[in-house]
Design an enzyme around this catalytic site. Structure first.
Site, PDB file in Angstrom:
ATOM      1  N   TYR A  10       0.803  -1.222   0.000  1.00 17.06           N
ATOM      2  CA  TYR A  10       0.000   0.000   0.000  1.00 17.06           C
ATOM      3  C   TYR A  10       0.839   1.277   0.000  1.00 17.06           C
ATOM      4  CZ  TYR A  10      -3.853  -3.080   1.227  1.00 17.06           C
ATOM      5  OH  TYR A  10      -4.791  -4.081   1.217  1.00 17.06           O
ATOM      6  N   HIS A  15      -4.285   6.179  -1.451  1.00 17.18           N
ATOM      7  CA  HIS A  15      -4.896   6.192  -0.113  1.00 17.18           C
ATOM      8  C   HIS A  15      -3.875   6.525   0.973  1.00 17.18           C
ATOM      9  CE1 HIS A  15      -8.902   5.685   1.226  1.00 17.18           C
ATOM     10  NE2 HIS A  15      -8.941   4.395   1.442  1.00 17.18           N
ATOM     11  N   TYR A  60      -5.396  -0.278   9.233  1.00 20.38           N
ATOM     12  CA  TYR A  60      -6.040  -0.148   7.934  1.00 20.38           C
ATOM     13  C   TYR A  60      -7.030   1.004   8.000  1.00 20.38           C
ATOM     14  CZ  TYR A  60      -3.679  -4.363   6.508  1.00 20.38           C
ATOM     15  OH  TYR A  60      -2.711  -5.287   6.227  1.00 20.38           O
ATOM     16  N   ASN A  62     -10.149   1.737   7.263  1.00 19.06           N
ATOM     17  CA  ASN A  62     -11.521   1.727   7.786  1.00 19.06           C
ATOM     18  C   ASN A  62     -11.594   1.579   9.302  1.00 19.06           C
ATOM     19  OD1 ASN A  62     -10.729  -0.932   7.779  1.00 19.06           O
ATOM     20  ND2 ASN A  62     -12.660  -1.718   6.958  1.00 19.06           N
ATOM     21  N   ASP A  88      -6.288  11.539   2.039  1.00 19.60           N
ATOM     22  CA  ASP A  88      -6.478  11.625   0.596  1.00 19.60           C
ATOM     23  C   ASP A  88      -7.914  12.026   0.281  1.00 19.60           C
ATOM     24  OD1 ASP A  88      -7.986   8.808  -0.431  1.00 19.60           O
ATOM     25  OD2 ASP A  88      -6.997   8.701   1.514  1.00 19.60           O
ATOM     26  N   ASN A 109     -13.964   6.056   4.290  1.00 22.88           N
ATOM     27  CA  ASN A 109     -14.058   5.138   5.429  1.00 22.88           C
ATOM     28  C   ASN A 109     -13.126   5.508   6.579  1.00 22.88           C
ATOM     29  OD1 ASN A 109     -16.087   3.581   4.299  1.00 22.88           O
ATOM     30  ND2 ASN A 109     -14.636   2.283   3.219  1.00 22.88           N
TER      31      ASN A 109
END
Length: 188
Positions: A10, A15, A60, A62, A88, A109
């Site tokens: 990631y 994100h 993460y 969310n 973002d 989220n």
């Protein structure tokens, strides 16, 4: 607090723009290496004459708000004045950013998780434009979890200094002054 997702897969995704800015602030302020706690990475220091915690959740996107539980339990923690989320934003063009004093999560989220954790929409955020979902992609998640191109990273990289100045303005003078100063200027 810079929002992003942990893991090398990631690191270069759109994100993780909040993490890119948090890393830039850490370097700008000369704060050294991130210390790992159970659910986040943290650096603690002083900027603009104020104590500051730079945090990158490892939960993460969310579940980003989970790392705020210990702070939210403190009576002296006031999210409306002491919390700035670096995040973002696909609704903003690439190469732009906006400060906001509060508002809805807008389908993000990470912001939904922050809102649930602090029980309010009243916290500042610096929204980093990553551009809209291009034709041919059906879902926002596919776009923000996609790898940013070298050109996209360069465009955002060129904004890191002015975004850092905006963060420092927020620290020194609050969200209203920072919004007036940085939202009115022309972002490329």
């Amino acid at each position: 607090m810079g929002l992003g997702n942990p893991g090398s897969e990631y690191a270069e995704t759109r994100h993780n723009a909040g993490w890119w800015l948090a890393d830039h602030l850490a370097a700008r302020w000369g704060w050294g290496s991130w210390r790992r706690e159970r659910w986040y990475r943290i650096l603690v220091g002083e900027a603009q004459g104020k104590p500051v915690r730079l945090v990158k959740p490892l939960t993460y996107m969310n579940r980003s708000g989970a790392v705020l539980a210990p702070l939210h339990a403190l009576a002296e923690f006031h999210p409306a004045t002491e919390l700035l989320i670096l995040v973002d934003e696909a609704a903003l063009p690439l190469g732009s950013f906006r400060l906001r004093a509060g508002g809805s999560a807008g389908g993000h989220n990470g912001l939904k998780s922050i809102e649930a954790a602090v029980g309010s929409r009243d916290y500042a955020r610096l929204r980093i434009g990553v551009g809209p979902v291009p034709p041919g992609l059906d879902e926002l998640a596919e776009w923000v979890l996609g790898q940013a191109s070298r050109e996209e990273r360069q465009v955002i990289g060129e904004l890191l200094e002015v975004m850092a100045e905006a963060v420092e303005c927020w620290l020194a003078q609050g969200i209203d002054v920072a919004m007036n100063r940085y939202n009115r200027r022309e972002n490329p």
